[in-house]
Design a protein around this motif. Structure first.
Motif, PDB file in Angstrom:
ATOM      1  N   GLY A  75      -0.724  -6.832   0.368  1.00  9.68           N
ATOM      2  CA  GLY A  75       0.333  -5.800   0.259  1.00  9.68           C
ATOM      3  C   GLY A  75      -0.186  -4.849  -0.983  1.00  9.68           C
ATOM      4  O   GLY A  75      -1.048  -4.944  -1.601  1.00  9.68           O
ATOM      5  N   ALA A  76       0.707  -3.751  -1.149  1.00 10.04           N
ATOM      6  CA  ALA A  76       0.592  -2.930  -2.204  1.00 10.04           C
ATOM      7  C   ALA A  76       0.610  -3.559  -3.609  1.00 10.04           C
ATOM      8  O   ALA A  76      -0.168  -3.176  -4.562  1.00 10.04           O
ATOM      9  CB  ALA A  76       1.427  -1.866  -2.130  1.00 10.04           C
ATOM     10  N   HIS A  77       1.372  -4.541  -3.415  1.00 11.56           N
ATOM     11  CA  HIS A  77       1.656  -5.427  -4.620  1.00 11.56           C
ATOM     12  C   HIS A  77       0.408  -5.884  -5.506  1.00 11.56           C
ATOM     13  O   HIS A  77       0.200  -5.979  -6.440  1.00 11.56           O
ATOM     14  CB  HIS A  77       2.690  -6.455  -4.240  1.00 11.56           C
ATOM     15  CG  HIS A  77       3.990  -6.122  -4.460  1.00 11.56           C
ATOM     16  ND1 HIS A  77       4.779  -5.653  -3.485  1.00 11.56           N
ATOM     17  CD2 HIS A  77       5.002  -6.458  -5.321  1.00 11.56           C
ATOM     18  CE1 HIS A  77       6.166  -5.472  -3.799  1.00 11.56           C
ATOM     19  NE2 HIS A  77       6.096  -5.831  -5.225  1.00 11.56           N
ATOM     20  N   TRP A 101       8.303   1.155  -7.936  1.00 14.73           N
ATOM     21  CA  TRP A 101       6.909   0.665  -7.506  1.00 14.73           C
ATOM     22  C   TRP A 101       5.957   1.312  -8.570  1.00 14.73           C
ATOM     23  O   TRP A 101       5.125   0.485  -9.061  1.00 14.73           O
ATOM     24  CB  TRP A 101       6.185   1.187  -5.993  1.00 14.73           C
ATOM     25  CG  TRP A 101       7.024   0.982  -4.939  1.00 14.73           C
ATOM     26  CD1 TRP A 101       7.910   1.725  -4.204  1.00 14.73           C
ATOM     27  CD2 TRP A 101       7.662  -0.425  -4.610  1.00 14.73           C
ATOM     28  NE1 TRP A 101       8.577   1.076  -3.272  1.00 14.73           N
ATOM     29  CE2 TRP A 101       8.497  -0.406  -3.664  1.00 14.73           C
ATOM     30  CE3 TRP A 101       7.428  -1.793  -4.994  1.00 14.73           C
ATOM     31  CZ2 TRP A 101       9.113  -1.411  -2.772  1.00 14.73           C
ATOM     32  CZ3 TRP A 101       7.974  -2.738  -4.522  1.00 14.73           C
ATOM     33  CH2 TRP A 101       8.652  -2.598  -3.300  1.00 14.73           C
ATOM     34  N   CYS A 147       2.355   6.937  -8.644  1.00  9.85           N
ATOM     35  CA  CYS A 147       3.061   6.794  -7.209  1.00  9.85           C
ATOM     36  C   CYS A 147       3.422   7.903  -6.492  1.00  9.85           C
ATOM     37  O   CYS A 147       4.232   8.559  -6.902  1.00  9.85           O
ATOM     38  CB  CYS A 147       4.217   5.633  -7.319  1.00  9.85           C
ATOM     39  SG  CYS A 147       4.749   5.216  -5.694  1.00  9.85           S
ATOM     40  N   ASN A 149       4.518   9.213  -3.593  1.00  4.23           N
ATOM     41  CA  ASN A 149       5.736   9.273  -2.792  1.00  4.23           C
ATOM     42  C   ASN A 149       6.474   8.120  -3.224  1.00  4.23           C
ATOM     43  O   ASN A 149       6.083   6.886  -2.866  1.00  4.23           O
ATOM     44  CB  ASN A 149       5.411   9.567  -1.342  1.00  4.23           C
ATOM     45  CG  ASN A 149       6.663   9.783  -0.652  1.00  4.23           C
ATOM     46  OD1 ASN A 149       7.046  10.674  -0.720  1.00  4.23           O
ATOM     47  ND2 ASN A 149       7.297   8.677   0.129  1.00  4.23           N
ATOM     48  N   THR A 151       9.170   6.067  -2.320  1.00  2.16           N
ATOM     49  CA  THR A 151      10.011   5.646  -1.163  1.00  2.16           C
ATOM     50  C   THR A 151      11.248   5.188  -1.265  1.00  2.16           C
ATOM     51  O   THR A 151      12.114   5.667  -0.429  1.00  2.16           O
ATOM     52  CB  THR A 151       9.237   4.388  -0.631  1.00  2.16           C
ATOM     53  OG1 THR A 151       7.735   4.197  -0.921  1.00  2.16           O
ATOM     54  CG2 THR A 151       9.210   3.902   0.792  1.00  2.16           C
ATOM     55  N   ASP A 171      -1.038   5.537  -5.467  1.00  7.32           N
ATOM     56  CA  ASP A 171      -0.269   4.399  -4.578  1.00  7.32           C
ATOM     57  C   ASP A 171       0.313   5.596  -3.483  1.00  7.32           C
ATOM     58  O   ASP A 171       1.332   6.238  -3.666  1.00  7.32           O
ATOM     59  CB  ASP A 171       0.853   3.778  -5.265  1.00  7.32           C
ATOM     60  CG  ASP A 171       1.629   2.945  -4.161  1.00  7.32           C
ATOM     61  OD1 ASP A 171       1.461   3.000  -3.153  1.00  7.32           O
ATOM     62  OD2 ASP A 171       2.674   2.039  -4.865  1.00  7.32           O
ATOM     63  N   SER A 173       1.350   4.482  -0.684  1.00  4.72           N
ATOM     64  CA  SER A 173       1.761   3.487   0.734  1.00  4.72           C
ATOM     65  C   SER A 173       2.909   4.345   1.736  1.00  4.72           C
ATOM     66  O   SER A 173       2.580   4.086   2.971  1.00  4.72           O
ATOM     67  CB  SER A 173       2.808   2.498   0.065  1.00  4.72           C
ATOM     68  OG  SER A 173       1.756   1.432  -0.692  1.00  4.72           O
ATOM     69  N   CYS A 192      -0.248   0.099   1.638  1.00  8.17           N
ATOM     70  CA  CYS A 192       0.037  -0.806   2.511  1.00  8.17           C
ATOM     71  C   CYS A 192       0.206  -0.157   3.853  1.00  8.17           C
ATOM     72  O   CYS A 192       0.702   1.017   4.063  1.00  8.17           O
ATOM     73  CB  CYS A 192       1.298  -1.618   2.039  1.00  8.17           C
ATOM     74  SG  CYS A 192       2.621  -0.670   1.602  1.00  8.17           S
ATOM     75  N   LYS A 195       4.077   1.438   6.297  1.00  5.49           N
ATOM     76  CA  LYS A 195       4.892   2.700   6.090  1.00  5.49           C
ATOM     77  C   LYS A 195       4.593   3.539   7.299  1.00  5.49           C
ATOM     78  O   LYS A 195       5.357   4.068   8.198  1.00  5.49           O
ATOM     79  CB  LYS A 195       4.868   3.152   4.797  1.00  5.49           C
ATOM     80  CG  LYS A 195       5.326   2.122   3.674  1.00  5.49           C
ATOM     81  CD  LYS A 195       6.497   1.403   3.698  1.00  5.49           C
ATOM     82  CE  LYS A 195       6.766   0.325   2.504  1.00  5.49           C
ATOM     83  NZ  LYS A 195       6.701   0.654   1.156  1.00  5.49           N
TER      84      LYS A 195
HETATM   85  C1  LIG Z   1       6.587  -0.541   0.009  1.00  3.33           C
HETATM   86  C2  LIG Z   1       5.938   0.005  -1.124  1.00  3.33           C
HETATM   87  C3  LIG Z   1       5.161  -0.898  -1.843  1.00  3.33           C
HETATM   88  C4  LIG Z   1       5.096  -2.344  -1.645  1.00  3.33           C
HETATM   89  O1  LIG Z   1       4.338  -2.771  -0.686  1.00  3.33           O
HETATM   90  P1  LIG Z   1       4.195  -4.308  -0.309  1.00  3.33           P
HETATM   91  O2  LIG Z   1       3.053  -4.078   0.710  1.00  3.33           O
HETATM   92  O3  LIG Z   1       5.402  -4.860   0.023  1.00  3.33           O
HETATM   93  O4  LIG Z   1       3.485  -4.887  -1.390  1.00  3.33           O
HETATM   94  C5  LIG Z   1       4.501  -0.253  -2.774  1.00  3.33           C
HETATM   95  N1  LIG Z   1       4.531   0.973  -3.148  1.00  3.33           N
HETATM   96  C6  LIG Z   1       5.073   1.932  -2.273  1.00  3.33           C
HETATM   97  C7  LIG Z   1       5.012   3.311  -2.556  1.00  3.33           C
HETATM   98  C8  LIG Z   1       5.674   1.485  -1.419  1.00  3.33           C
HETATM   99  O5  LIG Z   1       6.376   2.361  -0.303  1.00  3.33           O
END
Ligand SMILES: *Cc1c(COP(=O)(O)O)cnc(C)c1O
Length: 362
Positions: A75-77, A101, A147, A149, A151, A171, A173, A192, A195
């Motif tokens: 994941g993004a994590h 995030w 980051c 956007n 979320t 980021d 995501s 990730c 989304k």
């Molecule tokens: C959803 C999200 C994350 C977390 O993503 P995971 O795949 O659950 O780790 C991180 N950053 C942003 C901007 C997100 O929207």
């Protein structure tokens, strides 16, 4: 089967055409007689899907020659860890904390290097993007993280910070593929998939080649699976990648390409966002807490100002076929995520429902 409008922040709505195509190929892909899920990741057929996904992403996003596209799990994590582990040289990095995030990217990096918070919008519950003063940036930072956007809070960077020679890390995501991006402004972009790109399971990393290091001197103990180089040297096939998620991303990219690419996505997304923000701004019941110039195109937050009424709205919306409208568990209220795959008709139907709800409850 009952069809709903799904406003989930992620995992999120996928294009209906993509789901139908995946369904038609579910048991047998092409003339292989096998499902993509059943294929060896070393097979010629899977490699075709894998490489096509990479080349479509490069084409749709206009990725320059000197960048690599990587598929990573966790994941993004996991990027909150991989970035400091891989980019650490001088042992310092800058962060703009614009939400949960961005805050995690900052605090996780702090386990490995000096993580400097150059600005934060925590004072007003992350309802705006702070103005940045480049004289406060760390001159010899290894990277500068945003980051793009947010979320959860529904804000986005309408303008990028000018970090000079310091690699800008984003980021993306919840905004990747929503509009054209000038990749060359970034050192690393990560997102990730779940989304705006596909199902969960894969995270896309677009990284400038000079940032892919042999880590021998600075961080010798970085595990093999946490090194960008492992993925870059092996075309993201060092171990078994999330093959089905990558296949689904390929279908989504084909859909984007067939629908006019990222500039068409931008027009489509701006239209949806303006329909929804206009409805909120002209309503007496609903309001959006975000500074206008920082409003997200992808995640639109709104409240009635009364928690009980918010709950009633979410429940009645669900009954009427508008699902996953609850705000993030940390903030409450409502949030409509209107990613690429949300049709304009979905937003128009939501707005009509909001008007009806307002009439009935005021
Ligand atoms: C959803 C999200 C994350 C977390 O993503 P995971 O795949 O659950 O780790 C991180 N950053 C942003 C901007 C997100 O929207």
């Amino acid at each position: 089967m009952k069809k709903v409008y799904n406003f989930s922040a992620g995992p999120a709505v996928l294009p209906e055409e993509v789901l139908k195509k995946a369904a038609s190929e579910l048991t047998a892909y092409g003339d292989t007689g096998q499902s993509v899920m059943e294929m060896s990741h070393r097979s010629k057929e899977y490699e075709g899907i894998h490489n096509e996904c990479i080349s479509l992403l490069k084409e749709v996003m206009g990725v320059p020659e000197n960048y690599k596209v990587l598929f990573i799990q966790g994941g993004a994590h996991m990027q909150f860890e991989m970035l400091p582990l891989n980019l650490k040289k001088n042992g310092k990095a800058d962060f703009v904390v614009t939400g949960q995030w961005a805050g995690k990217a900052h605090s996780e990096a702090g386990n490995y290097l000096e993580a400097n918070m150059v600005a934060s919008s925590k004072d007003k519950t992350f309802s705006y993007i702070p103005k940045l003063d480049s004289t406060t940036f760390t001159k010899d930072a290894d990277y500068f993280h945003i980051c793009q956007n947010n979320t959860i809070f529904g804000t986005r960077f309408a303008e990028l910070p000018d970090t000079g020679n310091i690699p800008l890390i984003s980021d993306m995501s919840s905004c990747i593929l929503s509009e054209p991006v000038e990749i060359s402004k970034f050192g690393v972009i990560y997102a990730c998939a779940q989304k705006n790109m596909g199902p969960s399971g894969v995270t896309v990393v677009i990284i400038r080649e000079d940032l892919i290091h042999d880590l021998s001197d600075v961080t010798p103990h970085v595990p093999t699976m946490l090194r960008y180089k492992t993925y870059a040297d092996n075309n993201s096939l060092y171990n078994t990648p999330p093959t089905y998620s990558i296949y689904m991303c390929k279908l989504v990219l084909e859909w984007i390409k067939a629908n006019g690419g990222l500039s068409a996505m931008k027009t489509h997304n701006e239209k949806k966002a303006s329909i929804l923000y206009d409805a909120i701004d002209t309503s007496k019941m609903f309001s959006n807490p975000v500074a206008k110039e920082d409003r997200s195109l992808m995640n639109v937050t709104f409240v009635t100002g009364n928690e009980e009424l918010d709950k009633k709205f979410i429940t009645e919306a669900k009954t009427s076929g508008f699902v996953n409208l609850g705000g993030h568990r940390s903030v409450g209220g409502m949030r409509a995520s209107i990613y690429n795959s949300m049709p304009i008709s979905g937003v128009e139907a939501l707005v009509n429902f909001m008007k009806k709800f307002e009439e009935e409850n005021s």
